[in-house]
Design a protein around this motif. Structure first.
Motif, PDB file in Angstrom:
ATOM      1  N   GLY A  88       0.814  -1.217   0.000  1.00 62.22           N
ATOM      2  CA  GLY A  88       0.000   0.000   0.000  1.00 62.22           C
ATOM      3  C   GLY A  88       0.844   1.261   0.000  1.00 62.22           C
ATOM      4  N   ASP A  89       2.010   1.180   0.631  1.00 62.70           N
ATOM      5  CA  ASP A  89       2.928   2.325   0.619  1.00 62.70           C
ATOM      6  C   ASP A  89       3.414   2.598  -0.801  1.00 62.70           C
ATOM      7  N   LEU A 110       1.784   1.772  -3.566  1.00 61.72           N
ATOM      8  CA  LEU A 110       0.621   2.303  -4.284  1.00 61.72           C
ATOM      9  C   LEU A 110       0.433   3.785  -3.980  1.00 61.72           C
ATOM     10  N   SER A 111       0.519   4.153  -2.709  1.00 60.68           N
ATOM     11  CA  SER A 111       0.372   5.560  -2.329  1.00 60.68           C
ATOM     12  C   SER A 111       1.435   6.432  -2.980  1.00 60.68           C
ATOM     13  N   GLY A 112       2.652   5.927  -3.036  1.00 60.57           N
ATOM     14  CA  GLY A 112       3.738   6.671  -3.658  1.00 60.57           C
ATOM     15  C   GLY A 112       3.530   6.867  -5.140  1.00 60.57           C
ATOM     16  N   ILE A 115       0.619   6.911  -6.727  1.00 61.37           N
ATOM     17  CA  ILE A 115      -0.476   7.876  -6.890  1.00 61.37           C
ATOM     18  C   ILE A 115       0.006   9.290  -6.584  1.00 61.37           C
ATOM     19  N   ALA A 116       0.785   9.453  -5.522  1.00 58.42           N
ATOM     20  CA  ALA A 116       1.306  10.784  -5.173  1.00 58.42           C
ATOM     21  C   ALA A 116       2.185  11.337  -6.289  1.00 58.42           C
ATOM     22  N   ALA A 141      -5.460   8.053  -9.286  1.00 59.76           N
ATOM     23  CA  ALA A 141      -5.809   6.846  -8.535  1.00 59.76           C
ATOM     24  C   ALA A 141      -6.019   5.661  -9.465  1.00 59.76           C
ATOM     25  N   HIS A 170       0.357  -0.239 -10.227  1.00 62.34           N
ATOM     26  CA  HIS A 170       0.644  -1.055  -9.052  1.00 62.34           C
ATOM     27  C   HIS A 170       0.335  -2.524  -9.317  1.00 62.34           C
TER      28      HIS A 170
END
Length: 83
Positions: free
Chosen positions: A15-16, A18-20, A22-23, A36, A43
């Motif tokens: 998830g980290d 994935l968040s990176g 998207i960011a 997203a 991802h």
């Protein structure tokens, strides 16, 4: 949602990553929903490109790079990414 299926992603740290992703897409100016959606695809594709057994979150980084390269190649050819 992504059209890419893999059972490799329910791992610690995934998830980290994935968040990176998207960011990073948001930082490049994509709208939140687009970031997203594309981030989820990248991802999942990165997970599919990783090892079939023993995938760890750090393995996703190389997969993300390969996924982005495939997208760039497909864009330059005017087609969809192939695997």
């Amino acid at each position: 949602m992504t059209g890419v299926q893999t059972c490799a992603l329910p791992i610690s740290g995934s998830g980290d990553v994935l968040s990176g992703v998207i960011a990073a897409l948001l930082a490049h100016g994509l709208a939140p929903l687009s970031a997203a959606t594309l981030g989820a695809w990248i991802h999942a594709d990165a997970g599919r490109r990783g090892p079939t057994r023993g995938l760890v979150a750090s393995d996703l980084l190389a997969g993300v790079a390969r996924s982005l390269s495939a997208l760039a190649d497909a864009r330059s050819k005017g087609s969809h990414a192939t695997h």
